[in-house]
Design a protein around this motif. Structure first.
Motif, mmCIF file in Angstrom:
data_model
loop_
_atom_site.group_PDB
_atom_site.id
_atom_site.type_symbol
_atom_site.label_atom_id
_atom_site.label_comp_id
_atom_site.label_asym_id
_atom_site.label_seq_id
_atom_site.Cartn_x
_atom_site.Cartn_y
_atom_site.Cartn_z
ATOM 1 N N CYS A 83 -7.845 -23.702 86.673
ATOM 2 C CA CYS A 83 -7.498 -23.615 88.091
ATOM 3 C C CYS A 83 -8.664 -23.102 88.926
ATOM 4 O O CYS A 83 -8.588 -22.072 89.578
ATOM 5 C CB CYS A 83 -6.262 -22.735 88.300
ATOM 6 S SG CYS A 83 -5.447 -23.052 89.888
ATOM 7 N N ALA A 84 -9.745 -23.848 88.884
ATOM 8 C CA ALA A 84 -10.947 -23.516 89.649
ATOM 9 C C ALA A 84 -11.606 -24.811 90.098
ATOM 10 O O ALA A 84 -11.383 -25.880 89.515
ATOM 11 C CB ALA A 84 -11.917 -22.706 88.797
ATOM 12 N N LEU A 85 -12.415 -24.726 91.146
ATOM 13 C CA LEU A 85 -13.186 -25.879 91.570
ATOM 14 C C LEU A 85 -14.193 -26.252 90.490
ATOM 15 O O LEU A 85 -14.497 -25.462 89.607
ATOM 16 C CB LEU A 85 -13.911 -25.580 92.879
ATOM 17 C CG LEU A 85 -13.099 -25.010 94.044
ATOM 18 C CD1 LEU A 85 -13.966 -24.953 95.297
ATOM 19 C CD2 LEU A 85 -11.828 -25.799 94.292
ATOM 20 N N ARG A 86 -14.736 -27.449 90.565
ATOM 21 C CA ARG A 86 -15.723 -27.866 89.562
ATOM 22 C C ARG A 86 -16.943 -26.940 89.566
ATOM 23 O O ARG A 86 -17.626 -26.801 88.552
ATOM 24 C CB ARG A 86 -16.174 -29.299 89.834
ATOM 25 C CG ARG A 86 -15.063 -30.324 89.829
ATOM 26 C CD ARG A 86 -14.916 -31.041 88.532
ATOM 27 N NE ARG A 86 -13.852 -32.042 88.602
ATOM 28 C CZ ARG A 86 -13.299 -32.617 87.557
ATOM 29 N NH1 ARG A 86 -13.687 -32.289 86.341
ATOM 30 N NH2 ARG A 86 -12.335 -33.511 87.702
ATOM 31 N N SER A 87 -17.206 -26.315 90.696
ATOM 32 C CA SER A 87 -18.315 -25.370 90.804
ATOM 33 C C SER A 87 -18.014 -24.048 90.111
ATOM 34 O O SER A 87 -18.913 -23.222 89.929
ATOM 35 C CB SER A 87 -18.621 -25.088 92.269
ATOM 36 O OG SER A 87 -17.492 -24.482 92.892
ATOM 37 N N GLY A 88 -16.745 -23.831 89.745
ATOM 38 C CA GLY A 88 -16.326 -22.547 89.204
ATOM 39 C C GLY A 88 -15.756 -21.620 90.255
ATOM 40 O O GLY A 88 -15.224 -20.559 89.925
ATOM 41 N N GLU A 89 -15.864 -21.990 91.530
ATOM 42 C CA GLU A 89 -15.312 -21.162 92.606
ATOM 43 C C GLU A 89 -13.788 -21.163 92.550
ATOM 44 O O GLU A 89 -13.157 -22.079 91.998
ATOM 45 C CB GLU A 89 -15.776 -21.692 93.965
ATOM 46 C CG GLU A 89 -17.269 -21.570 94.205
ATOM 47 C CD GLU A 89 -17.689 -22.283 95.470
ATOM 48 O OE1 GLU A 89 -17.866 -21.607 96.512
ATOM 49 O OE2 GLU A 89 -17.834 -23.530 95.421
ATOM 50 N N THR A 90 -13.190 -20.160 93.155
ATOM 51 C CA THR A 90 -11.742 -19.994 93.092
ATOM 52 C C THR A 90 -11.023 -20.845 94.119
ATOM 53 O O THR A 90 -11.609 -21.325 95.104
ATOM 54 C CB THR A 90 -11.362 -18.523 93.345
ATOM 55 O OG1 THR A 90 -11.727 -18.180 94.696
ATOM 56 C CG2 THR A 90 -12.074 -17.593 92.364
ATOM 57 N N ILE A 91 -9.732 -21.010 93.906
ATOM 58 C CA ILE A 91 -8.884 -21.687 94.890
ATOM 59 C C ILE A 91 -8.897 -20.906 96.200
ATOM 60 O O ILE A 91 -8.926 -21.490 97.291
ATOM 61 C CB ILE A 91 -7.447 -21.815 94.359
ATOM 62 C CG1 ILE A 91 -7.418 -22.580 93.028
ATOM 63 C CG2 ILE A 91 -6.552 -22.487 95.391
ATOM 64 C CD1 ILE A 91 -7.995 -23.972 93.087
#
Length: 298
Positions: free
Chosen positions: A178-186
């Protein structure tokens, strides 16, 4: 009120027999068989879509090459908008056109994003489509800095802005990061869309299984801030891969367990979680949208 989006235009063009290959992807039909683009758009309108998205996803150097983009980017973006507008003209019901603003440097590859060059790539996409679209849809974004670039590129354009992020797939053990492809959070995506003046936050071109939790977390983040955004989902039907291939390095296989009824069952869960805009991405065809429209609106 649920808004039904269209499905995956590229795969529908392929199904219709339109020219289709990598690296050009859906742009090839735009250049060589524009009548097929109208046919694909109309198939989704007939299936019940309230919004269709322009065939501008592959109109970036990553897909059509630097020279062709420089020579024809503006022309092709204009054609994509024109064909979408023609496809909804004369319909008995109102169908909106969303102008696709795609990943500028490659899908699923946030490490390739070049903020300094983004404005020159966005400019012809925006200028060409502007006369024809009702809303802007920045889609398959892997990182929040991509949303920031789109907001800057749109400037003072007053049309609604929808921002759609792609998510990490489930891991090999079925875990949902449950994270963006960049690893950033929702939560960071929520903040970015609010800062960009967005009307809607969506999640697309990701596995159906990862979408529900993303919607729940986005809804919770909005509630915590006392803020409002429409939430939406349009998942793909790719066979899960532990390492997603680059967007133009091949044509991914489609899973065989995500027929129209199965997809609609996922959609009902997304709707219950807070999504008010639902459609499909790669591999989700008119039959899925027709069943989704029937079941979700019943």
């Amino acid at each position: 009120m649920l808004t039904i989006l269209d499905g995956g235009l590229g795969r529908e063009l392929k199904r219709l027999g339109a020219p289709f290959r990598q690296p050009e992807w859906s742009a090839l039909a735009l250049m060589d068989a524009p009548e097929a683009v109208i046919q694909a758009h109309k198939a989704f309108v007939d299936a019940g879509a309230d919004v269709i998205t322009t065939n501008a996803y592959a109109l970036v150097p990553f897909h059509i090459g630097e020279v062709r983009f420089a020579q024809r980017g503006l022309e092709l973006a204009s054609l994509a908008g024109k064909l979408a507008r023609e496809s909804v003209a004369g319909q008995a019901r109102s169908v909106k056109v969303a102008g696709s603003l795609p990943p500028l440097f490659g899908s699923y590859q946030p490490e390739l994003f070049d903020a300094a060059r983004a404005p020159e790539l966005l400019a012809p996409l925006i200028e060409g489509q502007a006369p024809y679209v009702d809303v802007w849809l920045a889609e398959t974004l892997s990182a929040t800095e991509e949303a920031n670039a789109v907001a800057q590129g749109l400037g003072d354009d007053q049309r609604p802005r929808w921002f759609s992020f792609t998510l990490q797939d489930a891991d090999e053990n079925g875990g949902l990061p449950c994270a963006l492809r960049s690893g950033e959070t929702i939560e960071s995506a929520v903040d970015a869309v609010l800062a960009a003046g967005g009307e809607a936050l969506l999640f697309n071109c990701s596995q159906a299984e990862v979408m529900e939790e993303a919607v729940r977390r986005a809804r919770a983040a909005l509630q915590a801030q006392g803020a409002e955004l429409r939430l939406g989902v349009y998942a793909n039907s790719f066979v899960p891969q532990s390492n997603r291939m680059a967007a133009n390095s091949g044509v991914s296989d489609m899973r065989d367990d995500l027929g129209d009824e199965a997809y609609a069952a996922f959609a009902l869960r997304w709707q219950a979680a807070g999504a008010t805009m639902i459609g499909g991405c790669c591999g989700i065809g008119p039959e899925h949208i027709e069943t989704l429209a029937r079941i979700a609106r019943s």
